[in-house]
Design a protein around this motif. Structure first.
Motif, mmCIF file in Angstrom:
data_model
loop_
_atom_site.group_PDB
_atom_site.id
_atom_site.type_symbol
_atom_site.label_atom_id
_atom_site.label_comp_id
_atom_site.label_asym_id
_atom_site.label_seq_id
_atom_site.Cartn_x
_atom_site.Cartn_y
_atom_site.Cartn_z
ATOM 1 N N UNK A 115 0.816 -1.210 0.000
ATOM 2 C CA UNK A 115 0.000 0.000 0.000
ATOM 3 C C UNK A 115 0.851 1.262 0.000
ATOM 4 N N UNK A 116 1.166 1.785 -1.138
ATOM 5 C CA UNK A 116 1.811 3.101 -1.314
ATOM 6 C C UNK A 116 2.936 3.363 -0.310
ATOM 7 N N UNK A 117 3.819 2.410 -0.153
ATOM 8 C CA UNK A 117 4.990 2.630 0.687
ATOM 9 C C UNK A 117 4.773 2.497 2.180
ATOM 10 N N UNK A 122 0.584 -2.084 6.020
ATOM 11 C CA UNK A 122 -0.749 -2.193 6.619
ATOM 12 C C UNK A 122 -0.785 -3.482 7.427
ATOM 13 N N UNK A 123 -1.206 -3.379 8.672
ATOM 14 C CA UNK A 123 -1.278 -4.524 9.570
ATOM 15 C C UNK A 123 -2.726 -4.942 9.765
ATOM 16 N N UNK A 142 -2.277 1.098 10.420
ATOM 17 C CA UNK A 142 -0.973 1.430 9.858
ATOM 18 C C UNK A 142 -0.171 2.143 10.932
ATOM 19 N N UNK A 143 1.125 2.241 10.718
ATOM 20 C CA UNK A 143 2.014 2.950 11.630
ATOM 21 C C UNK A 143 2.421 4.249 10.936
ATOM 22 N N UNK A 144 2.001 5.381 11.482
ATOM 23 C CA UNK A 144 2.306 6.682 10.889
ATOM 24 C C UNK A 144 2.832 7.643 11.939
ATOM 25 N N UNK A 145 3.951 8.274 11.650
ATOM 26 C CA UNK A 145 4.500 9.326 12.511
ATOM 27 C C UNK A 145 4.485 8.947 13.991
ATOM 28 N N UNK A 146 4.945 7.751 14.310
ATOM 29 C CA UNK A 146 5.066 7.344 15.703
ATOM 30 C C UNK A 146 3.779 6.907 16.371
#
Length: 165
Positions: free
Chosen positions: A38-40, A43-44, A60-64
């Motif tokens: 998925x676009x870099x 996705x979990x 997802x994991x984003x910015x901590x």
């Protein structure tokens, strides 16, 4: 590490699935799959328990932060599934037998993600194993009697056997 989500997305999840994304922090993750198509971003899809009820979480994991996109209670008995209308969710589809076979244990999640789910138990290898895994055939009525006592029934069988020897 924290769980962060869009309040509008939370409201949609509440209406569609009857649970707030905020409850994701209570999930004891038992298994997961990671998909990096998925676009870099990875996705979990995780499954686990809250109060002994089965749930699936997509995030997802984003910015901590762990950012959930869908959180759904899953039925644990076929009769439960058959007796209610099923809500399909493209973000968090039902787990298939193949999904469960290929799932990885929660212990393989990155530490920063595990930190967001404090109820997920960390279990390492036994330093000095005290028990031996065996296959044992017991009478059906014995098993049923212990199972009726609830969670921990296998431990109670072990205790009963220790008293007998």
């Amino acid at each position: 590490m924290e769980i962060a989500f869009d309040p509008a997305k939370d409201e949609i999840n509440r209406q569609k699935h009857g649970i707030s994304l905020a409850r994701a922090v209570d999930l004891e993750i038992l298994g997961f799959q990671a998909d990096d198509r998925f676009a870099g971003e990875t996705r979990y899809r995780a499954w686990g328990l809250i109060d002994e009820r089965a749930y699936c979480l997509a995030f997802v994991q984003l910015e901590g932060a762990s950012v959930p996109s869908a959180f759904v209670e899953r039925e644990t008995r076929r009769s439960d599934v058959m007796s209610r209308k099923i809500v399909f969710d493209d973000d968090n589809p039902e787990w298939t037998e193949q999904d469960f076979r290929t799932a990885r244990p929660a212990s393989e999640l990155p530490p920063e993600i595990l930190a967001a789910f404090p109820n997920t138990k960390q279990r390492g290898a036994q330093i000095a194993p005290t028990k031996v895994q065996v296959t044992l055939r017991l009478d059906r009525d014995v098993i049923e009697r212990f199972r009726k006592t609830g969670k921990g029934w296998q431990t109670r069988i072990n205790e009963a056997l220790k008293k007998a020897v």
